[in-house]
Write an enzyme that holds these catalytic residues in place. Structure first.
Site, PDB file in Angstrom:
ATOM      1  N   ASP A  60      -5.290 -13.888   0.004  1.00 47.71           N
ATOM      2  CA  ASP A  60      -5.717 -12.585   0.529  1.00 47.71           C
ATOM      3  C   ASP A  60      -7.226 -12.626   0.804  1.00 47.71           C
ATOM      4  O   ASP A  60      -7.933 -11.619   0.672  1.00 47.71           O
ATOM      5  CB  ASP A  60      -5.388 -11.457  -0.447  1.00 47.71           C
ATOM      6  CG  ASP A  60      -5.467 -10.067   0.207  1.00 47.71           C
ATOM      7  OD1 ASP A  60      -5.574  -9.995   1.453  1.00 47.71           O
ATOM      8  OD2 ASP A  60      -5.445  -9.069  -0.529  1.00 47.71           O
ATOM      9  N   HIS A 116       0.855  -1.206   0.000  1.00 52.90           N
ATOM     10  CA  HIS A 116       0.000   0.000   0.000  1.00 52.90           C
ATOM     11  C   HIS A 116       0.880   1.241   0.000  1.00 52.90           C
ATOM     12  O   HIS A 116       0.852   2.052   0.924  1.00 52.90           O
ATOM     13  CB  HIS A 116      -0.931  -0.027   1.218  1.00 52.90           C
ATOM     14  CG  HIS A 116      -1.978  -1.084   1.133  1.00 52.90           C
ATOM     15  ND1 HIS A 116      -3.228  -0.869   0.597  1.00 52.90           N
ATOM     16  CD2 HIS A 116      -1.962  -2.388   1.511  1.00 52.90           C
ATOM     17  CE1 HIS A 116      -3.939  -1.992   0.651  1.00 52.90           C
ATOM     18  NE2 HIS A 116      -3.190  -2.932   1.190  1.00 52.90           N
TER      19      HIS A 116
END
Length: 393
Positions: A277, A194
């Site tokens: 994920d 991120h």
């Protein structure tokens, strides 16, 4: 003793046809060709199916209607049981950006859940994802909790649990290099995630110990242009640096076949791990769901085999299971089954420094096995010598 015979065993060097495995207790005792006589062994006929090293999921948030951040033992056990049905024998519970108190509660629940997890994928340590992220690359992470690294906070968190094994952060943030160095020095894998980092930021990060890139391509920079001048982003820099490993969500949604092929071509199978994920919607019907904890998570919608933000502007997590990842690498990326299995077993084991005991079928290693048919439909899952899922009988 357990003897599993008449199977196509996926070994570190190739596929052993008509192979036999002997298991004693929690370990693999012998791997051999052909059927052999063993007195007093429980015999299981694999029926010509593949016998694979157990799948290792190093980044998973939930499944079966649960999220690890629900912070209940029932949620932890439910997730472990759900993913075991799809071939996962070991997994790394993963958090989301959240309040400090919620994270501390997750650490405490992990401690309680570990000894009770007898019928699911084994827990192999915690992965903290956030809250030290770039706001511009937050993805589905809740912006209310995103912040810069705080030494007092992360040192206190790390000292409170021996089970934290990796931590994902944006390395360009103020204090993120010191954070990464501290993680590496304390045996925690610092990973890039991120992030709005550029080439120089990544080089500095690698120098202090960052060695892995979280969900490659998702929520990170590609080539950036500023006044006509181009800079390499995280994606190009990761390709350039051989010592950076990556993980990919091969659910057929987050990355198209062409990118799956490109990643394997440039980074190589040996440096690429498959991850689900997965959020709570894995193994569940499509429809409304929640990303993160039920009490304060984000509303999402599950459709087309992926979780999306309600306005459908972006993905909000995966609902994949490990068997689907391996299947997709074969059918979408065109990889041999042998390599696809490696990416779901041997590679994550090596990245997480678990290769001594897990990640491959070899004498003396943990009896973590997955048995599946030609279409990678899971027929049985064994964790440490115990079947936690078995349709063969």
């Amino acid at each position: 003793m357990i003897k599993i015979y008449n199977g196509r065993i996926i070994t570190p060097t190739g596929i052993l046809n008509n192979g036999t495995l002997l298991i004693e207790g929690s370990r693999i005792l012998e791997v051999t060709e052909n059927n052999i006589d063993v007195e007093h062994a429980v015999e299981i006929n694999a029926g010509g199916r593949f016998i694979s090293p157990g799948f290792i999921d190093m980044h998973v948030h939930g499944g079966g209607g649960h999220d690890f951040m629900d912070n209940t033992v029932a949620a932890f056990l439910g997730i472990a049981n759900t993913h075991a049905q799809y071939g996962t024998t070991a997994l790394m519970p993963t958090t989301l950006s959240c309040e400090h108190t919620d994270l501390m509660e997750t650490l405490a629940v992990y401690e309680k859940a570990v000894p009770l997890n007898t019928m699911g994928a084994q827990f192999i340590g915690l992965h903290i994802e956030g809250p030290y992220f770039s706001m511009e690359q937050k993805g589905a992470q809740d912006p209310r909790y995103i912040r810069h690294p705080d030494p007092d906070e992360y040192k206190q968190i790390l000292s409170s649990s021996k089970h934290i094994k990796r931590w994902s952060a944006a390395p360009e943030l103020p204090g993120a290099l010191e954070f990464g160095k501290y993680m590496a020095e304390n045996g925690v894998l610092p990973a890039i995630a991120h992030t709005s980092a550029l080439y120089d930021d990544v080089l500095k990060a690698v120098e202090v110990g960052y060695s892995h890139v979280t969900h490659f391509y998702s929520c990170m920079t590609g080539v950036v242009r500023n006044n006509g001048y181009r800079s390499a982003g995280v994606i190009e820099t990761t390709y350039l640096l051989d010592n950076l490993t990556v993980e990919i969500i091969a659910d057929g949604k987050h990355l198209p076949p062409a990118l799956l092929q490109l990643i394997c071509k440039i980074k190589g199978v040996e440096n690429t791990a498959l991850i689900t994920d997965a959020m709570r919607g894995a193994g569940m019907p499509e429809g409304p769901s929640v990303l993160g904890a039920l009490k304060n998570g984000m509303e999402v919608i599950i459709e087309d085999n992926v979780a999306k933000l309600p306005d459908r502007s972006a993905f909000a997590g995966s609902v994949a299971t490990a068997d689907a990842l391996v299947r997709n690498m074969v059918t979408l990326a065109g990889l041999p089954l042998f390599d696809s299995v490696r990416m779901m077993s041997e590679v994550p084991a090596r990245i997480l420094h678990l290769s001594e005991h897990k990640g491959s079928i070899a004498m003396g290693k943990d009896a973590d096995l997955t048995i599946f048919d030609d279409n990678i439909n899971i027929e049985a899952t064994m964790v440490n010598g115990r079947f936690v899922f078995n349709k063969i009988r």
